[in-house]
Design a protein around this motif. Structure first.
Motif, PDB file in Angstrom:
ATOM      1  N   VAL A  92      -4.744  -1.850   0.162  1.00 35.90           N
ATOM      2  CA  VAL A  92      -5.575  -2.466   1.190  1.00 35.90           C
ATOM      3  C   VAL A  92      -6.153  -3.774   0.661  1.00 35.90           C
ATOM      4  CG1 VAL A  92      -7.549  -2.097   2.715  1.00 35.90           C
ATOM      5  CG2 VAL A  92      -6.120  -0.172   2.062  1.00 35.90           C
ATOM      6  N   ASP A  93      -6.203  -4.769   1.518  1.00 39.35           N
ATOM      7  CA  ASP A  93      -6.706  -6.089   1.127  1.00 39.35           C
ATOM      8  C   ASP A  93      -8.232  -6.075   1.122  1.00 39.35           C
ATOM      9  OD1 ASP A  93      -6.969  -8.703   0.473  1.00 39.35           O
ATOM     10  OD2 ASP A  93      -6.283  -9.509   2.388  1.00 39.35           O
ATOM     11  N   ILE A  94      -8.784  -5.366   0.135  1.00 43.30           N
ATOM     12  CA  ILE A  94     -10.227  -5.270  -0.056  1.00 43.30           C
ATOM     13  C   ILE A  94     -10.504  -5.584  -1.524  1.00 43.30           C
ATOM     14  CG2 ILE A  94     -12.249  -3.776  -0.058  1.00 43.30           C
ATOM     15  CD1 ILE A  94     -11.365  -4.306   2.718  1.00 43.30           C
ATOM     16  N   ALA A  95     -11.224  -6.677  -1.798  1.00 41.34           N
ATOM     17  CA  ALA A  95     -11.464  -7.095  -3.184  1.00 41.34           C
ATOM     18  C   ALA A  95     -12.705  -6.415  -3.742  1.00 41.34           C
ATOM     19  CB  ALA A  95     -11.593  -8.610  -3.264  1.00 41.34           C
ATOM     20  N   LEU A  96     -12.736  -5.096  -3.673  1.00 43.43           N
ATOM     21  CA  LEU A  96     -13.809  -4.308  -4.272  1.00 43.43           C
ATOM     22  C   LEU A  96     -13.201  -3.470  -5.385  1.00 43.43           C
ATOM     23  CD1 LEU A  96     -15.693  -3.154  -1.048  1.00 43.43           C
ATOM     24  CD2 LEU A  96     -16.364  -4.957  -2.648  1.00 43.43           C
ATOM     25  N   ALA A  97     -13.732  -3.635  -6.590  1.00 42.33           N
ATOM     26  CA  ALA A  97     -13.094  -3.044  -7.760  1.00 42.33           C
ATOM     27  C   ALA A  97     -13.020  -1.529  -7.671  1.00 42.33           C
ATOM     28  CB  ALA A  97     -13.847  -3.470  -9.026  1.00 42.33           C
TER      29      ALA A  97
ATOM     30  N   ARG B 116      -7.128   0.627  -5.385  1.00 40.97           N
ATOM     31  CA  ARG B 116      -6.063   1.603  -5.617  1.00 40.97           C
ATOM     32  C   ARG B 116      -5.364   1.845  -4.286  1.00 40.97           C
ATOM     33  NH1 ARG B 116     -10.856   4.378  -5.059  1.00 40.97           N
ATOM     34  NH2 ARG B 116     -10.845   6.154  -3.619  1.00 40.97           N
ATOM     35  N   PRO B 117      -4.157   2.377  -4.298  1.00 40.48           N
ATOM     36  CA  PRO B 117      -3.487   2.682  -3.030  1.00 40.48           C
ATOM     37  C   PRO B 117      -4.164   3.848  -2.314  1.00 40.48           C
ATOM     38  CG  PRO B 117      -1.905   2.506  -4.841  1.00 40.48           C
ATOM     39  CD  PRO B 117      -3.261   2.577  -5.458  1.00 40.48           C
TER      40      PRO B 117
ATOM     41  N   ALA C 261       7.762   0.911   8.743  1.00 38.41           N
ATOM     42  CA  ALA C 261       6.759   0.951   7.679  1.00 38.41           C
ATOM     43  C   ALA C 261       7.447   1.184   6.335  1.00 38.41           C
ATOM     44  CB  ALA C 261       5.715   2.029   7.957  1.00 38.41           C
ATOM     45  N   VAL C 262       8.286   0.242   5.943  1.00 39.36           N
ATOM     46  CA  VAL C 262       9.063   0.365   4.708  1.00 39.36           C
ATOM     47  C   VAL C 262       8.237  -0.146   3.538  1.00 39.36           C
ATOM     48  CG1 VAL C 262      11.248   0.131   5.921  1.00 39.36           C
ATOM     49  CG2 VAL C 262      10.087  -1.912   5.073  1.00 39.36           C
ATOM     50  N   PRO C 263       8.544   0.269   2.311  1.00 40.70           N
ATOM     51  CA  PRO C 263       7.836  -0.280   1.154  1.00 40.70           C
ATOM     52  C   PRO C 263       7.944  -1.805   1.109  1.00 40.70           C
ATOM     53  CG  PRO C 263       9.066   1.665   0.510  1.00 40.70           C
ATOM     54  CD  PRO C 263       9.461   1.362   1.928  1.00 40.70           C
ATOM     55  N   GLY C 264       6.802  -2.453   0.943  1.00 40.68           N
ATOM     56  CA  GLY C 264       6.759  -3.908   0.929  1.00 40.68           C
ATOM     57  C   GLY C 264       6.339  -4.531   2.242  1.00 40.68           C
ATOM     58  N   ALA C 265       6.275  -3.737   3.337  1.00 36.31           N
ATOM     59  CA  ALA C 265       5.934  -4.270   4.653  1.00 36.31           C
ATOM     60  C   ALA C 265       4.425  -4.486   4.774  1.00 36.31           C
ATOM     61  CB  ALA C 265       6.411  -3.334   5.745  1.00 36.31           C
ATOM     62  N   ARG C 266       4.066  -5.447   5.617  1.00 36.29           N
ATOM     63  CA  ARG C 266       2.655  -5.679   5.943  1.00 36.29           C
ATOM     64  C   ARG C 266       2.247  -4.724   7.061  1.00 36.29           C
ATOM     65  NH1 ARG C 266       1.675 -11.525   4.373  1.00 36.29           N
ATOM     66  NH2 ARG C 266       3.712 -12.488   4.194  1.00 36.29           N
ATOM     67  N   VAL C 267       1.053  -4.128   6.919  1.00 34.52           N
ATOM     68  CA  VAL C 267       0.568  -3.191   7.933  1.00 34.52           C
ATOM     69  C   VAL C 267      -0.919  -3.447   8.188  1.00 34.52           C
ATOM     70  CG1 VAL C 267       2.230  -1.366   7.414  1.00 34.52           C
ATOM     71  CG2 VAL C 267       0.063  -1.458   6.162  1.00 34.52           C
TER      72      VAL C 267
ATOM     73  N   GLY D  73      -2.888  -4.743   4.783  1.00 35.14           N
ATOM     74  CA  GLY D  73      -2.446  -4.046   3.582  1.00 35.14           C
ATOM     75  C   GLY D  73      -0.940  -4.131   3.429  1.00 35.14           C
ATOM     76  N   PHE D  74      -0.456  -3.661   2.298  1.00 39.30           N
ATOM     77  CA  PHE D  74       0.974  -3.587   2.011  1.00 39.30           C
ATOM     78  C   PHE D  74       1.346  -2.138   1.719  1.00 39.30           C
ATOM     79  CE2 PHE D  74      -0.086  -7.927   0.661  1.00 39.30           C
ATOM     80  CZ  PHE D  74       0.911  -8.663   1.297  1.00 39.30           C
ATOM     81  N   VAL D  75       2.446  -1.702   2.298  1.00 39.41           N
ATOM     82  CA  VAL D  75       2.988  -0.399   1.931  1.00 39.41           C
ATOM     83  C   VAL D  75       3.672  -0.544   0.577  1.00 39.41           C
ATOM     84  CG1 VAL D  75       4.608   1.431   2.544  1.00 39.41           C
ATOM     85  CG2 VAL D  75       3.335   0.238   4.344  1.00 39.41           C
ATOM     86  N   VAL D  76       3.240   0.233  -0.404  1.00 40.84           N
ATOM     87  CA  VAL D  76       3.864   0.159  -1.726  1.00 40.84           C
ATOM     88  C   VAL D  76       4.801   1.326  -1.979  1.00 40.84           C
ATOM     89  CG1 VAL D  76       2.038  -1.209  -2.773  1.00 40.84           C
ATOM     90  CG2 VAL D  76       1.838   1.271  -2.779  1.00 40.84           C
TER      91      VAL D  76
END
Length: 669
Positions: free
Chosen positions: A50-55, A59-60, A73-79, A90-93
């Motif tokens: 998730v695009d959250i810059a909180l330490a 984590r996923p 929703a493949v690995p690497g896709a934007r969601v 976020g990115f699916v990893v």
């Protein structure tokens, strides 16, 4: 007429039918929606960064993959996902079949794009760099993946043309051990080298030949250089060697659409050779076989945004994780590159002393020769005059502008602004003095110490230097290259080019002579890397001389950095610097980290930080409006320091304490 015969009564059956039909349709829609939100039959769990810059949230997180998104929703896709009551990116990893989460999983909100822009190796790299630099993976991914351009994404990437016939490398003929290195690249192996380029080397052509050897073996290559001008030179060399359609350049100059188009060509495997600046270090090159870094001492390779990774660290980490070949080249050599040799991580590629003596003649002369003037002594004057008989002459000066600082002509007291006490400067020969801080114009300045009204310029910029040379060599064309007026190339005609550091244009055929002025100013910087950086600047300028050219540096000849320039011995100087820094417990023999913030926040840091064994805590000291603490550990304890700082960031984030800025291995202190 009875009541049931009214018009309203005639309408009731129709209304009931319409209501029943609407209810049936609504129920069908609910059933379809419920079916759509059912988990996918295969790998129903998506792990999302998730695009959250909180330490403490770095984590996923697991989300349910609905049936409707099972194939997108493949690995690497934007969601888009729901997080803390908001829709966030976020990115699916990874897709998985089960989850450790005990409750019901939130479903993905939507797939922004099914394009897999986050490659698995880049996701792994982001985790390693975030751990090394005590930062957040989301910050690393902002550097690695460019913003989406929807219209560009719909256009397919054209496949690369057939590879042209291989040609034998020629540009490396004078470099010792280069032939085995190139043979190993062509054989698909992964050699690693630190290369000290010689004056007169056509380094873009040499880089292109190393890339071509790797490409011929069916593997990709990634080249990172400091700036746009270097990208242009390597781009031209690759076009000359491989032709059109085999590589892309990743820079910000082309705009977001062009950058995203080229990024997609790399991500889709249509292009497997990338040339670019520091952000290109994250390019998802398929079958990566070689990473190349040119001039790793240039401060443009240091990322100014959190978590502040250096391009050298990014590429070295990629070479380790992806088992690729590596080539770190430059006219100068950093202590960090020397450490890669000392540890056996890489081998050395150099040019013999005999070739160096044929290529260039370098001498250092003091500035106190008043036969011509204190700035340009007789030897430098003769070198310029002699060089003009056969071609262009380069004069490097460390300052731009006209007169960057002023002082009293009588007592040498620095000239200060009467309004804010800032330093005074001159913008041109006819302009009055003005303040560099507030812009106030001093129409009638007088020295507060002696009352004198005359001004002198102890530090002269490139414009003043060009003016002086124009008077010294009447009838000769003098061109300037600095600031917003940077020249990329100049013709072979006889003229003088005055350039600031990093703005030196390439001359057609090379310069007949190169003069480096004001070396004392480059050495006077209050920085651990001042002498190292000064030597790098001088070597880069001197390397532009043509074979047999003459280089004159004006300064104290006994200074070790000037002696290294005269001998053309960047390797020896790097070894000397590395040994001295090891004795002083400075990088690269030690790992440093700075923590900057207000005093209250730093007090919290010192109480919360689990300092590794053997660590030194220095400070806090005032730095502008803030304060800074310096942490130092032996090199072997570097991972422990990064881990401790990462834990500190997570605790501070969870407790919502005042922010601090953490930099691991900062370029300057």
């Amino acid at each position: 007429m009875t009541s049931h015969d009214t018009p309203e009564a005639d309408m009731l059956p129709g209304l009931r039918a319409a209501v029943d039909d609407a209810r049936a349709k609504a129920a069908a829609t609910r059933r379809r929606k419920a079916a759509a939100w059912e988990p996918a039959a295969t790998d129903p769990v998506a792990r999302v960064l998730v695009d959250i810059a909180l330490a403490h949230l770095d984590r996923p997180f697991d989300y349910a993959v609905p049936v409707a998104m099972a194939h997108t929703a493949v690995p690497g896709a934007r969601v888009k996902v729901r997080f803390a009551g908001q829709d966030v990116d976020g990115f699916v990893v990874e897709r998985a079949g089960e989850t450790d989460h005990t409750g019901a999983l939130q479903p993905l909100r939507r797939v922004v794009s099914p394009e897999p822009v986050l490659a698995p190796e880049i996701a792994e790299l982001s985790e390693t760099l975030a751990r090394t630099y005590a930062g957040a993976r989301s910050d690393v991914l902002r550097l690695a993946v460019p913003p989406r351009h929807a219209a560009t994404e719909k256009v397919p990437s054209e496949a690369a043309p057939a590879l042209p016939a291989a040609t034998a490398p020629r540009a490396w003929s004078d470099v010792e051990h280069a032939a085995p290195f190139l043979r190993r690249l062509a054989a698909g192996e992964s050699p690693r080298a630190v290369w000290s380029a010689a004056p007169g080397d056509d380094w873009p052509a040499m880089v292109a030949e190393a890339v071509a050897a790797t490409y011929a073996a069916g593997r990709g290559a990634l080249v990172c250089v400091p700036d746009r001008r270097d990208v242009t030179r390597v781009d031209a060399a690759l076009l000359a060697l491989l032709g059109e359609g085999h590589h892309v350049t990743l820079t910000a100059d082309g705009g977001p659409a062009a950058r995203y188009r080229d990024f997609l060509a790399v991500s889709r495997g249509a292009r497997r050779i990338v040339v670019g600046t520091r952000s290109a270090a994250f390019a998802p090159v398929h079958d990566l076989g070689l990473v190349v870094l040119w001039d790793d001492g240039d401060d443009l390779h240091a990322e100014p945004r959190a978590p502040y990774p250096h391009t050298r660290e990014v590429l070295v980490t990629r070479a380790e994780q992806q088992s690729t070949a590596a080539l770190l080249g430059g006219f100068a050599r950093t202590p960090e590159a020397q450490q890669l040799l000392a540890t056996g991580w890489a081998r050395e590629l150099t040019t013999s002393r005999e070739v160096l003596r044929r290529r260039v003649r370098v001498e250092a002369v003091p500035a106190e020769d008043r036969a011509v003037g204190t700035r340009i002594p007789r030897t430098a004057y003769d070198a310029i005059r002699s060089g003009l008989t056969s071609g262009p002459v380069l004069v490097q000066t460390p300052r731009a502008g006209y007169a960057a600082s002023l002082g009293c002509d009588t007592c040498r007291t620095p000239a200060r602004c009467s309004v804010c006490s800032g330093p005074l400067a001159l913008a041109g020969p006819a302009a009055p003095p003005h303040c560099r801080w507030c812009g106030h114009v001093e129409q009638a300045w007088a020295c507060p110490t002696c009352g004198g009204r005359g001004l002198r310029a102890p530090v002269r910029g490139e414009a003043r230097t060009a003016e002086e040379l124009g008077r010294t060599f009447p009838g000769t064309t003098v061109r300037s290259s600095s600031g917003e007026r940077v020249l990329d190339t100049v013709p072979a005609a006889a003229h003088i080019v005055v350039a600031t550091v990093g703005a030196e244009p390439v001359a057609d055929g090379g310069y007949a002579a190169v003069v480096v002025l004001d070396t004392w100013l480059s050495l006077a910087r209050d920085d651990m890397r001042a002498a190292e950086e000064a030597l790098r600047r001088w070597l880069n300028a001197a390397a532009l001389a043509r074979p047999g050219g003459h280089v004159v540096a004006v300064g104290e000849p006994a200074h070790p950095a000037l002696q290294a320039l005269v001998r053309w011995d960047p390797a020896g100087y790097a070894r000397r610097e590395a040994d001295e820094r090891a004795q002083a417990h400075l990088p690269p023999a030690a790992r440093l980290a700075t923590v900057t913030g207000d005093l209250g926040a730093l007090d919290d840091v010192l109480h919360l930080l689990d300092v590794p064994e053997g660590a030194e805590v220095l400070g806090p000291v005032a730095v502008g409006d803030e304060h800074r603490v310096l942490l130092r550990v032996p090199w072997t304890q570097g991972p422990a320091l990064s881990a401790a700082l990462g834990d500190l960031q997570r605790v501070r984030s969870a407790r919502k304490l005042d922010p601090v800025r953490i930099q691991v291995d900062p370029l300057t202190i």
